[in-house]
Each structure stands twice: as structure tokens, then as C-alpha cells.
Design a protein around this motif. Structure first.
Motif, PDB file in Angstrom:
ATOM      1  N   ASP A 205      -7.991   3.184  -3.304  1.00  0.00           N
ATOM      2  CA  ASP A 205      -6.924   4.031  -3.844  1.00  0.00           C
ATOM      3  C   ASP A 205      -5.651   3.971  -3.012  1.00  0.00           C
ATOM      4  O   ASP A 205      -4.705   4.706  -3.276  1.00  0.00           O
ATOM      5  CB  ASP A 205      -7.394   5.478  -3.967  1.00  0.00           C
ATOM      6  N   ASN A 206      -5.612   3.105  -2.023  1.00  0.00           N
ATOM      7  CA  ASN A 206      -4.409   2.934  -1.208  1.00  0.00           C
ATOM      8  C   ASN A 206      -3.570   1.842  -1.847  1.00  0.00           C
ATOM      9  O   ASN A 206      -3.820   0.655  -1.673  1.00  0.00           O
ATOM     10  CB  ASN A 206      -4.780   2.579   0.228  1.00  0.00           C
ATOM     11  N   GLY A 207      -2.564   2.254  -2.628  1.00  0.00           N
ATOM     12  CA  GLY A 207      -1.871   1.285  -3.468  1.00  0.00           C
ATOM     13  C   GLY A 207      -2.757   0.919  -4.647  1.00  0.00           C
ATOM     14  O   GLY A 207      -3.529   1.740  -5.159  1.00  0.00           O
ATOM     15  N   LEU A 208      -2.676  -0.323  -5.076  1.00  0.00           N
ATOM     16  CA  LEU A 208      -3.511  -0.812  -6.185  1.00  0.00           C
ATOM     17  C   LEU A 208      -4.636  -1.644  -5.600  1.00  0.00           C
ATOM     18  O   LEU A 208      -4.795  -2.836  -5.890  1.00  0.00           O
ATOM     19  CB  LEU A 208      -2.652  -1.619  -7.159  1.00  0.00           C
ATOM     20  N   GLY A 209      -5.445  -1.013  -4.757  1.00  0.00           N
ATOM     21  CA  GLY A 209      -6.505  -1.721  -4.040  1.00  0.00           C
ATOM     22  C   GLY A 209      -7.838  -1.745  -4.751  1.00  0.00           C
ATOM     23  O   GLY A 209      -8.864  -2.041  -4.135  1.00  0.00           O
ATOM     24  N   GLY A 210      -7.848  -1.449  -6.054  1.00  0.00           N
ATOM     25  CA  GLY A 210      -9.106  -1.367  -6.794  1.00  0.00           C
ATOM     26  C   GLY A 210      -9.894  -2.657  -6.867  1.00  0.00           C
ATOM     27  O   GLY A 210     -11.092  -2.634  -7.148  1.00  0.00           O
TER      28      GLY A 210
ATOM     29  N   THR B 111       0.842  -1.201   0.000  1.00  0.00           N
ATOM     30  CA  THR B 111       0.000   0.000   0.000  1.00  0.00           C
ATOM     31  C   THR B 111       0.873   1.247   0.000  1.00  0.00           C
ATOM     32  O   THR B 111       2.045   1.211   0.379  1.00  0.00           O
ATOM     33  CB  THR B 111      -0.927   0.067   1.235  1.00  0.00           C
ATOM     34  N   ASN B 112       0.255   2.360  -0.393  1.00  0.00           N
ATOM     35  CA  ASN B 112       0.960   3.638  -0.329  1.00  0.00           C
ATOM     36  C   ASN B 112       1.157   4.102   1.108  1.00  0.00           C
ATOM     37  O   ASN B 112       2.063   4.898   1.397  1.00  0.00           O
ATOM     38  CB  ASN B 112       0.169   4.709  -1.095  1.00  0.00           C
ATOM     39  N   SER B 113       0.301   3.638   2.001  1.00  0.00           N
ATOM     40  CA  SER B 113       0.371   4.089   3.387  1.00  0.00           C
ATOM     41  C   SER B 113       1.438   3.362   4.192  1.00  0.00           C
ATOM     42  O   SER B 113       1.635   3.670   5.371  1.00  0.00           O
ATOM     43  CB  SER B 113      -0.997   3.922   4.067  1.00  0.00           C
ATOM     44  N   GLY B 114       2.124   2.387   3.585  1.00  0.00           N
ATOM     45  CA  GLY B 114       3.256   1.773   4.264  1.00  0.00           C
ATOM     46  C   GLY B 114       3.104   0.319   4.647  1.00  0.00           C
ATOM     47  O   GLY B 114       3.930  -0.210   5.389  1.00  0.00           O
TER      48      GLY B 114
END
Length: 407
Positions: free
Chosen positions: A387-392, A321-324
Motif C-alpha cells: 500500500d506504499n504507492g502502487l506497490g500491489g 512511493t507515498n513515503s517519498g
């Protein structure tokens, strides 16, 4: 007497020939005036600009891309039209067509290119069937601001079946419909691929289900000169392509402290894991491997945990994820995997300092691709945001389709 008459006839014929040639020259003269002062006798031909109307104006500068290129002959007909666009030191013909009545020409693409010079050459006949020619040039606007798209995955990559095509734009996009229509994502074998906007600077594409192994995916960015916002235009005209490799989906059960690794539907192994502690649980849901690093540094200050940890050599790190959130090797809590959840939200596998292919973390890292899916279940946290990483993949297909700007 016959000799005199013969000479008179020859002189009359010669004069007629001179007058006929003079009339033709007068009719074709670019300035509309013939030689020998004969215009008064045969009628002055109109100036080319009076016969052939070209828009934008000759010599125009800073022409906006939405200004139409039009060629008209109100009283006559077009014989030949040639338009050339010069851009980036390259010349290209501008395709277009003459109308059925022969009185107008328009390009196939109504939008002009930016930062380009256009050269227009036209031959036409006026209402008196006199041929006229016109040559004009104009230059289009050179925009002060441009935007580009950063594409995930990389060109020519081999990825897992969960890869989502993600475009991150360098500027916020106001005209999302125009930008979306300028991007085409296609697959071989064919599958329906749909777009979804996350905010004003990110556009993702995915099929309804995970890609089939072996699929060839092509991303065409036709963004050059596309208006993204007032005064801001796209820069890229580029194609990316990638290949979908084998299928690997790993299921992390936070309650059981295990991860089942399946390759093409077949169980490869069940690996012991440790996930987020009760104070810092791991997200539930489907996450996609975004990046892979043999060794990386993890500092709690970068993800909002203050100074709780700073590990300079985390092995086998796979970003989720983008959040870490990462799936990574854990050498500092060797007894935790398979027994207790102690992390700050990551998924940890048993490893040694410096990393080793003989550990569970090394084994999994060596068999993974960017684009593989890691799904977490039975955690006490919420589902990861799409939208957190490629969580689509956590979004229903109907909801995903509703995110298109083109209605």
C-alpha cells in the motif's frame, strides 16, 4: 294511445341511458361518489386509496433509500403503472413489473435514489371491475454527508503496463462490500481484474499479471446513493477510461549500481545509478511511477529526516512511493551513479542542474510513462509495502484476492 305509449317508451329509454351513464361516473369517480345522488342506488365506489395501496405514503418526506417502493391491489388487478423519478432537474422513468396475478408492482431496482422526488400514477380495477386511479408523490432523504472516490490514473491517460487502478475515498468506508460492488473495472481485451482493500479508505484493482500493451480499461463508478457508512452515501455516477501503452520495466540493482531499462522485453540501455546509502537504503520490490515532474523541491523534513537536505530544483523527478521514494536526476553527487550508494532512499541518475535531455536522467525521463514499473533488487532494505504507492504487484495473487470485501 299508441302515441302516448311511444312517448313513454322513449322516456324510459332516455332515463335508462341517464342512469347507465351516472353509474359509470359513480364507478370512476375519484372520490367514490357519483353525480345526481345515485350512489345509494348503485353502490358507492370505494376511495382510490382503499383500492390501490402505495408505499411509501403519499406526501412522504425524507424517505430512506432502503424503504421499498410497492404498489398493491389486494382485491382487484392493476391495469397501468407509471413511476417517474425527478433528480438533479432531470426526469427518468422507473422500470418495474406487474406481478403475474396483476395484484402488485415492484421496481427492478429495490433501492430508492436519494434527494429525489417520485411520482406514482396507477390505474386499477377493484373486485367489482370498477376502474380506479391514484396519483401520489413522495421525496427521499437528502443526506447531510456524502463520499467520493479519487481515481488513479486520470481519465483518458496513456499509462505503463504496471498501472494499478486505485480509488482513494474521501471518508472511511464501513460497508466495504456495498461500495466494492458498485465499482466495475473492465478491460478490452478481457482479463480478470480483482479488487483489494487497503484499510477503510482505499480500494485498488489489478489483473494477475501486468496489463498487455494496447489494453483499454474502463472504470465505472456507480456510487451514487450507495451507503458507505451510517448516514454517509456516495455521490458519483461516473466513468473513467485509460489506455495501456507500451511495456517498460526497469530493473535497479542496488549492489551493482545499475538500472537495466527494457522496452517490450528488449534491453534498451543499462544506466548507472546511485541508491540508498547503508544508513538509508532503498526499498526492494516492484514500484510503479505515480507522478512525473520536470523540476521539484525535496525537503528532508517532509519525509522524517530532519534538516539533512533541502534541494529546491531536483530535476526529472519520478515518484515511486507515498513515503517519498523517487527516481530522479542527481547533479550534486556527479561521481556517485555507477559507483556508490549515497542517497536517502531514492534512486539517482546522473544529471545537470536544471535538467537536460542529454543526461541519463533526462534520457530515461523522456522515455517513461506514469504506470511504468521500476523494480529494485539486492538492496539491504525490506520489500516495499503493497500500500506504499502502487506497490500491489509485490503481493501474491491469492493474497490479493483475499482482500476483497465480497466473499
Amino acid at each position: 294511445m299508441r302515441h302516448v305509449q311511444g312517448r313513454a317508451r322513449r322516456a324510459g329509454a332516455a332515463l335508462a341511458a341517464v342512469l347507465t351513464w351516472a353509474a359509470l361516473l359513480a364507478g370512476c369517480s375519484p372520490g367514490g361518489s357519483g353525480p345526481f345522488g345515485l350512489d345509494g342506488a348503485f353502490g358507492k365506489a370505494p376511495a382510490p386509496q382503499d383500492v390501490i395501496h402505495v408505499s411509501p405514503d403519499d406526501g412522504g418526506k425524507g424517505v430512506r433509500p432502503d424503504q421499498p417502493l410497492r404498489i398493491r391491489v389486494p382485491h382487484g388487478r392493476l391495469e397501468k403503472v407509471r413511476v417517474v423519478r425527478s433528480q438533479d432537474a432531470q426526469d427518468a422513468p422507473v422500470p418495474g413489473r406487474i406481478s403475474a396475478d396483476g395484484r402488485s408492482w415492484r421496481p427492478d431496482d429495490d433501492r430508492l435514489a436519494l434527494a429525489a422526488q417520485y411520482t406514482v400514477d396507477v390505474v386499477a380495477r377493484d373486485s367489482d371491475d370498477r376502474r380506479s386511479a391514484r396519483h401520489t408523490t413522495f421525496t427521499t432523504l437528502v443526506p447531510a454527508q456524502r463520499f467520493i472516490a479519487y481515481v488513479t490514473p486520470e481519465n483518458r491517460a496513456v499509462v505503463g503496463t504496471g498501472m494499478i487502478v486505485s480509488l482513494a475515498f474521501s471518508r472511511e468506508i464501513a460497508d466495504r462490500a456495498a461500495v466494492e460492488q458498485a465499482v466495475r473495472v473492465s478491460a478490452r481485451p478481457p482479463v480478470e481484474i480483482r479488487p483489494h482493500w487497503f484499510g477503510k479508505d482505499r480500494l485498488d484493482f489489478r489483473p494477475e499479471q501486468y496489463w498487455k500493451p494496447g489494453t483499454q480499461v474502463t472504470v465505472d463508478l456507480n456510487l451514487r446513493d450507495v451507503p458507505g457508512a451510517p448516514g454517509v452515501y456516495g455521490l458519483q455516477d461516473k466513468t473513467f477510461a485509460f489506455t495501456v501503452g507500451r511495456s517498460q520495466v526497469s530493473l535497479v540493482d542496488a549492489a551493482k549500481h545499475t538500472m537495466e531499462v527494457r522496452r517490450d522485453g528488449r534491453l534498451l540501455a543499462t544506466v548507472p545509478i546511485t541508491s540508498g546509502s547503508p544508513e538509508n537504503p532503498t526499498y526492494n520490490g516492484k514500484m510503479v511511477v505515480m507522478d512525473m515532474q520536470d523540476i521539484t523541491r525535496m525537503n528532508s523534513r517532509t519525509v522524517g529526516f530532519g534538516g539533512e537536505y533541502d534541494i529546491p530544483d531536483v530535476p526529472h523527478a519520478m515518484k515511486l512511493t507515498n513515503s517519498g521514494t523517487y527516481l530522479h536526476g542527481n547533479y550534486w553527487s556527479p561521481d556517485a551513479p555507477g559507483h556508490v550508494n549515497v542517497s536517502h532512499g531514492c534512486v539517482g541518475l546522473r544529471d545537470v542542474r536544471g535538467g537536460s535531455s542529454g543526461t541519463p536522467a533526462g534520457w530515461f525521463f523522456d522515455r517513461s510513462l506514469i504506470g511504468d514499473v521500476v523494480e529494485v533488487v539486492h538492496s539491504i532494505d525490506t520489500t516495499v509495502a503493497p500500500d506504499n504507492g502502487l506497490g500491489g504487484w509485490n503481493m501474491a495473487w491469492e493474497e490479493w484476492n483475499a482482500g476483497s470485501a465480497v466473499k
